[in-house]
Write an enzyme that holds these catalytic residues in place. Structure first.
Site, PDB file in Angstrom:
ATOM      1  N   ASP A 318       0.847  -1.181   0.000  1.00 11.81           N
ATOM      2  CA  ASP A 318       0.000   0.000   0.000  1.00 11.81           C
ATOM      3  C   ASP A 318       0.894   1.246   0.000  1.00 11.81           C
ATOM      4  OD1 ASP A 318      -2.185   1.656   0.010  1.00 11.81           O
ATOM      5  OD2 ASP A 318      -3.209   0.653   1.659  1.00 11.81           O
ATOM      6  N   GLU A 520     -10.410   7.226   3.994  1.00 10.88           N
ATOM      7  CA  GLU A 520      -9.330   6.745   4.867  1.00 10.88           C
ATOM      8  C   GLU A 520      -9.342   7.446   6.236  1.00 10.88           C
ATOM      9  OE1 GLU A 520      -5.663   5.598   2.930  1.00 10.88           O
ATOM     10  OE2 GLU A 520      -6.534   6.019   0.971  1.00 10.88           O
TER      11      GLU A 520
HETATM   12  C1  BGC Z   1      -4.624   7.423  -1.457  1.00  3.65           C
HETATM   13  C2  BGC Z   1      -4.179   7.898  -2.752  1.00  3.65           C
HETATM   14  C3  BGC Z   1      -4.241   9.379  -2.607  1.00  3.65           C
HETATM   15  C4  BGC Z   1      -3.192   9.728  -1.634  1.00  3.65           C
HETATM   16  C5  BGC Z   1      -3.095  11.153  -1.370  1.00  3.65           C
HETATM   17  C6  BGC Z   1      -3.545   7.722  -0.529  1.00  3.65           C
HETATM   18  O1  BGC Z   1      -3.805   7.207   0.692  1.00  3.65           O
HETATM   19  O2  BGC Z   1      -4.947   6.102  -1.478  1.00  3.65           O
HETATM   20  O3  BGC Z   1      -4.867   7.386  -3.791  1.00  3.65           O
HETATM   21  O4  BGC Z   1      -4.086  10.075  -3.777  1.00  3.65           O
HETATM   22  O5  BGC Z   1      -3.307   9.063  -0.429  1.00  3.65           O
HETATM   23  O6  BGC Z   1      -1.787  11.509  -1.514  1.00  3.65           O
HETATM   24  C1  BGC Z   2      -5.115   2.999   0.171  1.00  7.34           C
HETATM   25  C2  BGC Z   2      -5.368   1.901  -0.806  1.00  7.34           C
HETATM   26  C3  BGC Z   2      -5.223   2.404  -2.204  1.00  7.34           C
HETATM   27  C4  BGC Z   2      -3.891   3.060  -2.389  1.00  7.34           C
HETATM   28  C5  BGC Z   2      -3.693   3.653  -3.753  1.00  7.34           C
HETATM   29  C6  BGC Z   2      -3.867   3.742  -0.118  1.00  7.34           C
HETATM   30  O1  BGC Z   2      -3.752   4.851   0.683  1.00  7.34           O
HETATM   31  O2  BGC Z   2      -5.042   2.469   1.470  1.00  7.34           O
HETATM   32  O3  BGC Z   2      -6.628   1.351  -0.596  1.00  7.34           O
HETATM   33  O4  BGC Z   2      -5.381   1.358  -3.109  1.00  7.34           O
HETATM   34  O5  BGC Z   2      -3.707   4.075  -1.447  1.00  7.34           O
HETATM   35  O6  BGC Z   2      -4.460   4.752  -3.953  1.00  7.34           O
END
Ligand code: BGC
Ligand code: BGC
Length: 798
Positions: A318, A520
């Protein structure tokens, strides 16, 4: 085909093991006599072996590196040959999150072309692969169908529906040339305070498992069938392995505590189903288990996932999660690969990580066999997806590519509308539902006509919301317009009145309200109180006026709703329905029977202690009424000890501008302190977590202003970081007081994160706004802004 590959894989893995413990080979040389000697190898496996033997160390390592599109160029791709790349939730082609689908496809082609430019010495050029988060439809891209988030799909219990959603999503992904989806989330969310609860189908693993498997099958096709990973199919990911939904107090990326077997009996349950469905990839989770970060745990990533569960596909990390392992940074972390991770998701620091892994293989920190094993797994996914070999073609030449009419097509929207209808859960109905034909209906609440709110997080942007007006969703139907059309069809009328005012008293009022979008950790809560009381006030107003009401609650999780339920005549959990609001009208008007049933226990208490069962629940898993069930509901207790807690005085934290705080430059709003206006460019970057800070670049003479709507109080505390000394005068204006802070900033430049404290000592009266102006270009990082009283007499400091 795939099963045959798997059969021979055992032999290759064994060879890998002996190398693992034994001799170190010279890193860049074509290797593995042992591998070559494996007899009776399938054609597919032979191809992998041949590729491995012909690849340089540098290009092997590149297969394990996954950067994001905002942080590298096609030129970097050509130079490094990354095995895969992603767009983050805030990423779009050429820096434009709202780019038309054709630009996504164009970038996919560019990256493919760059990855396949022939290499010297006949070394094979391996096509790259693009991964995305199409977690409720292909929602990074405008015009895509936006399906309900998983929590709503859990309420349908309808695996066939979820399979069709997977197929429709995969088709829309293919249109834009993308290969791989980081979905489904098969988390078993056990604490509703968790900000990702809506990504979970249910608190009950037995409900999660078949729906997760169905989404995988819908996306990849049926394992062994002719169309497996063929037309209308993409590579799927089950995530996040494992325990993401089980963290202590629902803290995202937190620690999961308990007896390992018990934890497995909840959180691992969806994985065997996903693996049997053929899921090609599994994403490791941010969380730790009993203190050990998943990304660094060999016992779990290799022991449990590979040895116990028999997973043979590829494990992707991740977002920078490997950097959270003890002793690791995002650019230096052999531990993760050694534990069993195959791909590092390393959005920005790919260059340093690449160099470090190359060096670590060369010096023996990482055994070559482990590297080869990981690369082989990546190559196998590509092979299964048809990306290797003579028939592989660039993204735009693939089935469905460039067929833009498939994005948000009528047939996909029909599936989404069906899903919306099937996910509605009626929890109270005193007889006001189904709505009567011919009724005059008032539709109230600022959420009623807000598609961004109905869609929630992971919609166009990572967090969703942020003033995405309905113009950003061409072809979508808001809840209000669905109700309006249905009312007219039924020979009645509907009126939209956000504040609930009316001239002619309506027969019924529908109040649409709920949570603002989040994703998140930004969505983590301390209690189950909905702080926003707009819906409650409207319901109480109508109750006082004797107008019957239907409450439509938009949320990513059950919250404590006793007050709203008491005030309403009918109460419907609508979850986060997405772009097809008409599905709600289908149920309210009785065109479709209400079949949605809770997949989460509904709380009777506002504190947030996890339920996960009928004990203490107001409504248990399985609750939900048919439209004709008008049996009475007893009045609920409205006491909640958390209602009177002090409101937070945070202005900006964890990537979020608090409601009531407005950021602007040159008179133009910077929604959520991001964007471009008045000579200011504000973009997200990482302080401690993803995009929790802002990098703010001032053009000469630009001014950034933050202001609070209401009268606030307290001193100002600002966490900031200045890399370089300002080249001109910098002025901080607090309320009415302008302070020249040039010399202070000169001193703090290059010293990392620092706190600026502004009290009445240097800004008498303080006031409800702060501005920073810079005469010369300047870049400053800001991670937190809060108002909080410092001790009496505290001085200003910078
Ligand atoms: C998300 C990404 C998002 C990023 C922000 C990650 O946790 O999953 O897709 O763009 O944080 O920088
Ligand atoms: C998230 C994932 C996601 C990734 C890419 C992460 O922050 O936990 O679910 O696939 O970012 O965006």
């Amino acid at each position: 085909m795939r099963r045959i590959l798997v059969a021979t894989f055992g032999a290759l893995a064994l060879v890998g093991c002996s190398q693992y413990q034994g001799e170190m080979q010279s890193a860049s040389a074509p290797q593995s006599d042992a591998e070559a000697s494996v007899s009776a190898m399938s054609e597919g496996e032979q191809q992998i072996t041949d590729l491995l033997a012909a690849m340089s160390l540098e290009n092997k390592v590149a297969q394990l590196i996954q950067p994001q599109i905002n942080s590298f160029t096609a030129e970097d791709m050509r130079r490094y040959r990354f095995g895969s790349y992603l767009n983050g939730g805030n990423g779009g082609p050429y820096g434009d999150e709202f780019a038309p689908a054709s630009e996504w496809l164009k970038l996919a082609d560019e990256m493919w072309d760059a990855s396949t430019v022939p290499l010297a010495n006949g070394e094979p050029a391996i096509p790259t692969m693009w991964g995305t988060d199409a977690v409720h439809g292909h929602t990074n891209v405008m015009r895509a169908t936006i399906f309900p988030h998983n929590i709503g799909l859990g309420a349908t219990r309808d695996a066939d529906l979820v399979r069709r959603i997977g197929n429709a999503t995969a088709t829309e992904i293919e249109v834009t040339g993308i290969d791989w989806n980081f979905s489904p989330t098969v988390a078993v969310a056990r604490d509703d305070r968790w900000g990702r609860t809506y990504e979970s189908y249910s608190e009950d693993p037995e409900i999660v498992a078949p729906l997760g498997a169905a989404l995988i099958e819908g996306q990849q096709g049926k394992l062994g069938s002719a169309d497996y990973l063929g037309r209308g199919r993409v590579v799927a990911t089950a995530k996040h392995f494992f325990g993401d939904g089980g963290t202590d107090q629902g803290v995202d990326q937190g620690d999961v505590n308990g007896d390992l077997d018990e934890l497995k009996s909840v959180h691992v349950v969806p994985y065997p189903a996903a693996i049997s469905a053929g899921v090609e990839t599994i994403m490791a989770s941010f969380n730790s288990i009993n203190g050990e970060k998943m990304h660094g745990s060999k016992a779990l990533l290799t022991g449990v996932l590979r040895e116990e569960l028999g997973f043979e596909g590829m494990v992707v990390g991740d977002w920078n999660a490997h950097g959270q392992i003890d002793g690791c940074t995002v650019s230096d972390c052999p531990q993760a690969l050694l534990a069993g991770l195959d791909i590092y998701m390393v959005p920005d620091d790919w260059k340093e990580l690449h160099a470090n892994i190359v060096a670590q293989v060369q010096d023996g920190t990482i055994p070559l066999a482990r590297l080869n094993e990981a690369v082989a797994r990546v190559l196998r996914v590509k092979q299964n997806a048809g990306l290797l070999g003579p028939n592989a073609v660039k993204p735009s030449a693939r089935p469905n590519a460039g067929q833009y009419e498939l994005l948000g097509s009528a047939s996909h929207r029909a599936i989404a509308r069906e899903a919306v209808a099937k996910s509605q859960v009626i929890l109270k109905n005193d007889g006001v539902l189904p709505l009567k034909a011919g009724a005059s209906i008032l539709v109230a609440g600022s959420a009623a006509d807000s598609i961004e709110q109905a869609a929630g997080g992971w919609t166009l942007t990572w967090q969703g919301g942020d003033e995405l007006t309905n113009d950003y969703f061409p072809g979508a139907t808001s809840i209000w317009s669905g109700l309006n059309n249905a009312a007219m069809e039924a020979g009645g009328s509907a009126t939209l009145s956000e504040d609930g005012s009316y001239q002619t008293r309506p027969d019924v009022a529908i109040v649409v309200f709920g949570e603002q979008p989040y994703a998140e950790f930004v969505g983590d809560k301390k209690t189950l109180v909905l702080e926003d009381e707009e819906g409650l006030e409207l319901l109480r107003k109508f109750e006082a006026e004797g107008v019957p009401t239907v409450a439509l609650f938009l949320s990513g999780r059950p919250l404590w709703m006793n007050r709203e339920i008491n005030a309403a005549d009918a109460f419907v959990a609508s979850w986060l329905p997405g772009s097809e609001g008409a599905g709600i009208a289908d149920v309210l008007f009785g065109k479709r029977e209400a079949t949605g049933r809770l997949s989460f226990s509904w709380p009777d208490d506002c504190g947030g202690a996890p339920l996960n069962g009928p004990d203490g629940a107001l409504f248990a898993v399985g609750a939900g009424r048919s439209s004709s069930d008008a049996s009475p509901l007893a009045r609920l207790d409205e006491n909640c000890g958390y209602l009177t807690e002090a409101k937070s005085d945070t202005w900006y934290d964890l990537g979020r501008l608090s409601s009531g705080i407005v950021a602007s430059a040159g008179g133009t709003n910077l929604a959520n302190l991001r964007g471009e206006a008045g000579g200011i460019v504000a973009r997200g970057f990482d302080y401690q977590r993803q995009e929790d800070a802002r990098e703010i670049t001032f053009g000469p003479g630009a001014t950034l202003t933050l202001a609070q709507d209401d009268e606030g109080e307290g001193d100002y505390r600002i966490l900031y970081n200045l890399q370089a000394q300002p080249a001109g005068k910098v002025t901080l204006t607090v309320g009415e007081t302008a302070i020249d802070i040039t010399s202070q900033l000169r001193l703090s430049a290059g010293k990392g994160w620092r706190e600026m404290v502004v009290t009445e000592d240097c800004a008498p009266m303080l006031g409800n706004s702060i501005s920073i102006s810079s005469d010369a270009p300047m870049t400053i990082g800001i991670a937190k802004i809060a108002r909080q009283d410092m001790p009496e007499g505290a001085q200003c400091s910078f």
